[in-house]
Design a protein around this motif. Structure first.
Motif, PDB file in Angstrom:
ATOM      1  N   LEU A 175       0.829  -1.193   0.000  1.00  0.00           N
ATOM      2  CA  LEU A 175       0.000   0.000   0.000  1.00  0.00           C
ATOM      3  C   LEU A 175       0.873   1.255   0.000  1.00  0.00           C
ATOM      4  O   LEU A 175       1.822   1.361   0.776  1.00  0.00           O
ATOM      5  N   HIS A 176       0.544   2.180  -0.890  1.00  0.00           N
ATOM      6  CA  HIS A 176       1.256   3.450  -1.004  1.00  0.00           C
ATOM      7  C   HIS A 176       0.261   4.596  -0.835  1.00  0.00           C
ATOM      8  O   HIS A 176      -0.832   4.548  -1.390  1.00  0.00           O
ATOM      9  N   THR A 177       0.664   5.631  -0.113  1.00  0.00           N
ATOM     10  CA  THR A 177      -0.125   6.846   0.018  1.00  0.00           C
ATOM     11  C   THR A 177       0.700   7.987  -0.560  1.00  0.00           C
ATOM     12  O   THR A 177       1.910   8.055  -0.346  1.00  0.00           O
ATOM     13  N   SER A 178       0.038   8.860  -1.300  1.00  0.00           N
ATOM     14  CA  SER A 178       0.753   9.959  -1.927  1.00  0.00           C
ATOM     15  C   SER A 178      -0.158  11.169  -2.058  1.00  0.00           C
ATOM     16  O   SER A 178      -1.384  11.037  -2.071  1.00  0.00           O
ATOM     17  N   THR A 179       0.451  12.334  -2.177  1.00  0.00           N
ATOM     18  CA  THR A 179      -0.295  13.565  -2.415  1.00  0.00           C
ATOM     19  C   THR A 179       0.295  14.261  -3.636  1.00  0.00           C
ATOM     20  O   THR A 179       1.449  14.023  -4.011  1.00  0.00           O
ATOM     21  N   GLY A 180      -0.506  15.115  -4.240  1.00  0.00           N
ATOM     22  CA  GLY A 180      -0.028  15.887  -5.377  1.00  0.00           C
ATOM     23  C   GLY A 180      -0.870  17.129  -5.569  1.00  0.00           C
ATOM     24  O   GLY A 180      -1.996  17.219  -5.067  1.00  0.00           O
TER      25      GLY A 180
END
Length: 131
Positions: A35-40
């Motif tokens: 699982l990966h969490t990211s913002t942009g």
């Protein structure tokens, strides 16, 4: 594009846009069971999604192909609550590939079309590695 591969699964995606503010995305994707969490951030929800997913894909040495055309369609006679279809043409290895996404929200339709491209390429990469 007839098959749906799930190498990269979208678990959650929240998009915030405002009239005079930059759009932001917070997403969770699962790749190879991790699982990966990211913002942009970006100039609109789709641009912010691309910014965010690129941060995750960098760890897999993957770059999204060049987007060369983007179309959004609403079925003929569609109402304001109709499903929208996003068709994106990508340039990769000197050829053009089209992917399609469908969703009530046109940004999410484009996100689905993008994930389809990513998954097609992850699948092709897996096939070439096992050959």
């Amino acid at each position: 594009e007839s098959r749906d591969y799930n190498h990269v699964k979208l678990i959650d995606c929240s998009i915030t846009s405002g009239l005079e503010t930059e759009s932001t995305v917070v997403l969770q994707v699962e790749i190879e069971g991790k699982l990966h969490t990211s913002t942009g951030t970006g100039n609109g929800g789709f641009d912010a999604f691309i910014s965010s997913i690129n941060k995750v894909l960098d760890a897999y040495n993957y770059s999204i192909p060049k987007l060369v055309n983007f179309e959004v369609r609403i079925p003929k006679g569609g109402e304001t609550n109709a499903l929208t279809e996003a068709i994106i043409t990508w340039e990769t290895s000197g050829k053009h590939i089209k992917t399609r996404g469908v969703h009530a929200n046109q940004v999410f339709a484009a996100i689905h079309a993008t994930l389809r491209m990513i998954n097609l390429q992850f699948h092709e990469h897996d096939d070439s590695m096992s050959s």
